[in-house]
Design a protein around this motif. Structure first.
Motif, PDB file in Angstrom:
ATOM      1  N   MET A 157       0.657  -1.049  -0.208  1.00 12.39           N
ATOM      2  CA  MET A 157      -0.125   0.217  -0.233  1.00 12.39           C
ATOM      3  C   MET A 157       0.878   1.374  -0.075  1.00 12.39           C
ATOM      4  O   MET A 157       0.537   2.226  -0.636  1.00 12.39           O
ATOM      5  N   ALA A 158       1.935   1.046   0.890  1.00 20.25           N
ATOM      6  CA  ALA A 158       2.792   2.436   0.799  1.00 20.25           C
ATOM      7  C   ALA A 158       3.541   2.719  -0.610  1.00 20.25           C
ATOM      8  O   ALA A 158       3.555   3.640  -0.982  1.00 20.25           O
ATOM      9  N   SER A 159       3.632   1.574  -1.423  1.00 18.73           N
ATOM     10  CA  SER A 159       4.210   2.006  -2.870  1.00 18.73           C
ATOM     11  C   SER A 159       2.983   2.440  -3.706  1.00 18.73           C
ATOM     12  O   SER A 159       3.270   2.890  -4.836  1.00 18.73           O
ATOM     13  N   GLY A 160       1.798   2.525  -3.312  1.00 16.91           N
ATOM     14  CA  GLY A 160       0.585   2.453  -4.174  1.00 16.91           C
ATOM     15  C   GLY A 160       0.067   1.510  -5.201  1.00 16.91           C
ATOM     16  O   GLY A 160      -0.567   1.726  -6.005  1.00 16.91           O
ATOM     17  N   TYR A 161       0.468   0.538  -4.925  1.00 14.12           N
ATOM     18  CA  TYR A 161       0.304  -0.675  -5.856  1.00 14.12           C
ATOM     19  C   TYR A 161      -0.801  -1.698  -5.308  1.00 14.12           C
ATOM     20  O   TYR A 161      -1.101  -2.534  -5.963  1.00 14.12           O
ATOM     21  N   VAL A 162      -1.397  -1.323  -4.170  1.00 13.41           N
ATOM     22  CA  VAL A 162      -2.374  -2.117  -3.671  1.00 13.41           C
ATOM     23  C   VAL A 162      -3.489  -1.195  -2.930  1.00 13.41           C
ATOM     24  O   VAL A 162      -3.059  -0.122  -2.361  1.00 13.41           O
ATOM     25  N   GLY A 163      -4.890  -1.526  -3.263  1.00 16.00           N
ATOM     26  CA  GLY A 163      -5.880  -0.636  -2.675  1.00 16.00           C
ATOM     27  C   GLY A 163      -7.195  -1.064  -3.017  1.00 16.00           C
ATOM     28  O   GLY A 163      -7.517  -2.262  -3.460  1.00 16.00           O
ATOM     29  N   LEU A 164      -8.282   0.007  -2.715  1.00 21.10           N
ATOM     30  CA  LEU A 164      -9.559  -0.322  -3.321  1.00 21.10           C
ATOM     31  C   LEU A 164      -9.980   0.659  -4.367  1.00 21.10           C
ATOM     32  O   LEU A 164      -9.482   1.826  -4.686  1.00 21.10           O
ATOM     33  N   SER A 165     -10.780  -0.036  -5.180  1.00 24.40           N
ATOM     34  CA  SER A 165     -11.322   1.123  -6.452  1.00 24.40           C
ATOM     35  C   SER A 165     -12.969   0.753  -6.372  1.00 24.40           C
ATOM     36  O   SER A 165     -13.431  -0.178  -5.654  1.00 24.40           O
ATOM     37  N   GLU A 185      -8.435   6.856   5.551  1.00 20.51           N
ATOM     38  CA  GLU A 185      -7.767   7.278   6.909  1.00 20.51           C
ATOM     39  C   GLU A 185      -7.027   5.663   7.314  1.00 20.51           C
ATOM     40  O   GLU A 185      -6.143   5.610   7.960  1.00 20.51           O
ATOM     41  N   LEU A 186      -7.759   4.593   6.903  1.00 25.42           N
ATOM     42  CA  LEU A 186      -7.204   3.420   7.418  1.00 25.42           C
ATOM     43  C   LEU A 186      -5.930   3.114   6.283  1.00 25.42           C
ATOM     44  O   LEU A 186      -5.113   2.506   6.976  1.00 25.42           O
ATOM     45  N   MET A 187      -5.957   3.725   5.202  1.00 26.40           N
ATOM     46  CA  MET A 187      -4.705   3.364   4.418  1.00 26.40           C
ATOM     47  C   MET A 187      -3.500   4.201   5.049  1.00 26.40           C
ATOM     48  O   MET A 187      -2.574   3.779   5.124  1.00 26.40           O
ATOM     49  N   LYS A 188      -3.714   5.159   5.600  1.00 32.76           N
ATOM     50  CA  LYS A 188      -2.782   6.029   6.226  1.00 32.76           C
ATOM     51  C   LYS A 188      -2.203   5.351   7.464  1.00 32.76           C
ATOM     52  O   LYS A 188      -1.174   5.413   7.487  1.00 32.76           O
ATOM     53  N   LYS A 189      -3.093   4.874   8.148  1.00 34.07           N
ATOM     54  CA  LYS A 189      -2.415   3.927   9.215  1.00 34.07           C
ATOM     55  C   LYS A 189      -1.724   2.640   8.981  1.00 34.07           C
ATOM     56  O   LYS A 189      -1.107   2.413   9.633  1.00 34.07           O
ATOM     57  N   ILE A 190      -2.205   2.277   7.831  1.00 33.11           N
ATOM     58  CA  ILE A 190      -1.454   0.973   7.442  1.00 33.11           C
ATOM     59  C   ILE A 190      -0.148   1.349   6.796  1.00 33.11           C
ATOM     60  O   ILE A 190       0.842   0.796   7.280  1.00 33.11           O
ATOM     61  N   SER A 192       1.655   3.928   7.566  1.00 28.48           N
ATOM     62  CA  SER A 192       2.639   4.332   8.658  1.00 28.48           C
ATOM     63  C   SER A 192       3.069   3.268   9.445  1.00 28.48           C
ATOM     64  O   SER A 192       3.800   3.524  10.390  1.00 28.48           O
ATOM     65  N   GLY A 193       2.175   2.222   9.732  1.00 29.05           N
ATOM     66  CA  GLY A 193       2.508   1.110  10.690  1.00 29.05           C
ATOM     67  C   GLY A 193       1.735   1.002  11.765  1.00 29.05           C
ATOM     68  O   GLY A 193       1.793   0.173  12.700  1.00 29.05           O
ATOM     69  N   GLU A 194       0.970   2.168  12.002  1.00 28.49           N
ATOM     70  CA  GLU A 194       0.004   2.045  12.944  1.00 28.49           C
ATOM     71  C   GLU A 194      -0.956   0.830  13.222  1.00 28.49           C
ATOM     72  O   GLU A 194      -1.290   0.356  14.068  1.00 28.49           O
ATOM     73  N   ILE A 195      -1.555   0.319  11.757  1.00 25.44           N
ATOM     74  CA  ILE A 195      -2.069  -0.840  11.591  1.00 25.44           C
ATOM     75  C   ILE A 195      -1.119  -1.866  10.927  1.00 25.44           C
ATOM     76  O   ILE A 195      -0.601  -1.450   9.709  1.00 25.44           O
ATOM     77  N   VAL A 196      -1.045  -2.959  11.652  1.00 23.71           N
ATOM     78  CA  VAL A 196      -0.244  -4.002  10.885  1.00 23.71           C
ATOM     79  C   VAL A 196      -1.018  -5.067  10.524  1.00 23.71           C
ATOM     80  O   VAL A 196      -1.898  -5.732  11.487  1.00 23.71           O
ATOM     81  N   VAL A 197      -1.178  -5.311   9.320  1.00 21.02           N
ATOM     82  CA  VAL A 197      -2.128  -6.524   8.932  1.00 21.02           C
ATOM     83  C   VAL A 197      -1.579  -7.566   9.048  1.00 21.02           C
ATOM     84  O   VAL A 197      -0.413  -7.889   8.408  1.00 21.02           O
ATOM     85  N   ASP A 198      -2.398  -8.646   9.349  1.00 21.72           N
ATOM     86  CA  ASP A 198      -1.956 -10.132   9.610  1.00 21.72           C
ATOM     87  C   ASP A 198      -1.685 -10.672   8.139  1.00 21.72           C
ATOM     88  O   ASP A 198      -2.179 -10.087   6.912  1.00 21.72           O
ATOM     89  N   SER A 199      -0.756 -11.698   8.045  1.00 19.14           N
ATOM     90  CA  SER A 199      -0.281 -12.022   6.953  1.00 19.14           C
ATOM     91  C   SER A 199       0.218 -13.791   6.886  1.00 19.14           C
ATOM     92  O   SER A 199       0.314 -14.034   7.956  1.00 19.14           O
ATOM     93  N   THR A 200       0.165 -14.191   5.736  1.00 19.55           N
ATOM     94  CA  THR A 200       0.403 -15.751   5.920  1.00 19.55           C
ATOM     95  C   THR A 200       1.812 -15.938   5.403  1.00 19.55           C
ATOM     96  O   THR A 200       2.270 -16.960   5.240  1.00 19.55           O
ATOM     97  N   ARG A 201       2.481 -14.899   5.165  1.00 21.27           N
ATOM     98  CA  ARG A 201       3.785 -14.848   4.734  1.00 21.27           C
ATOM     99  C   ARG A 201       4.791 -15.227   5.589  1.00 21.27           C
ATOM    100  O   ARG A 201       4.610 -14.711   6.693  1.00 21.27           O
TER     101      ARG A 201
END
Length: 201
Positions: A157-165, A185-190, A192-201
């Protein structure tokens, strides 16, 4: 691609739009990549509403819309009134079921709203073409010093290559201006690292 981040936003919108308190996700198969979408979707839905139920089903197909429709109807029978399709062409069956039964759907990978604008409320997008262009451009300009090759680069998301349309400017919009602002606002928090999204990686 950080599909988990984009899927967090999809889950948030799904839970906010749900009237039943149940949302669904249909994955193409039970593997780490598809589940990376699903963990983000679940987290986003619960962030929006801790009481929401998230139902998941796997189609075990990426190319049969009939199976996708059956899966969507099964999720709808469990109360899901917003369903995220993560199964390529098989997901067209989700859109068909949504049109027939009157529930909402969420597209994947690219902006799919044009397929069923009355029922697809948004899509979780990965800007694959733009990200490839960026990587090639970096290599052409800097060669091996670009730092991208020989490494794993996450287009996030920080690089601008993932989001909603939400479709083009003329598309019917089910998601309110206020809810879209919450997503921003949620995008900004993700980012910035304020929200860390779970991952299977």
């Amino acid at each position: 691609y950080a599909q988990n981040e984009g899927s967090f936003l999809a889950g948030y919108v799904a839970a906010k739009m749900s009237q039943t308190g149940v949302v669904g996700a249909m994955g193409g198969q039970d593997d780490a990549t598809i589940n990376d979408f699903i963990v983000g979707y679940k987290q986003g839905a619960l962030y929006a509403n801790p009481e929401v139920a998230v139902e998941v089903i796997y189609s075990n197909s990426y190319d049969d819309p009939a199976i996708g429709k059956e899966c969507a109807l099964a999720l709808h029978e469990k109360g899901a009134d917003v369903i995220f399709q993560i199964a390529s062409k098989c997901g067209d069956g989700v859109f068909e079921a949504a049109q027939e039964e009157g529930f909402y759907a969420i597209g994947v990978d690219s902006d799919q709203k044009y397929i069923a604008p009355e029922t697809i409320i948004c899509s979780m997008c990965k800007e694959v073409g733009d990200s490839i262009y960026y990587a090639v451009k970096q290599y052409m300009e800097k060669g091996d010093e670009c730092g991208l090759f020989g490494t794993t680069w996450i287009a996030d998301m920080a690089s601008g290559y993932v989001g909603l349309s939400y479709g083009d400017a003329g598309s019917v919009q089910q998601v309110s201006v206020e809810l879209k602002a919450e997503v921003e606002e949620l995008m900004k928090k993700i980012i910035s690292g304020e929200i860390v999204v779970d991952s299977t990686r």
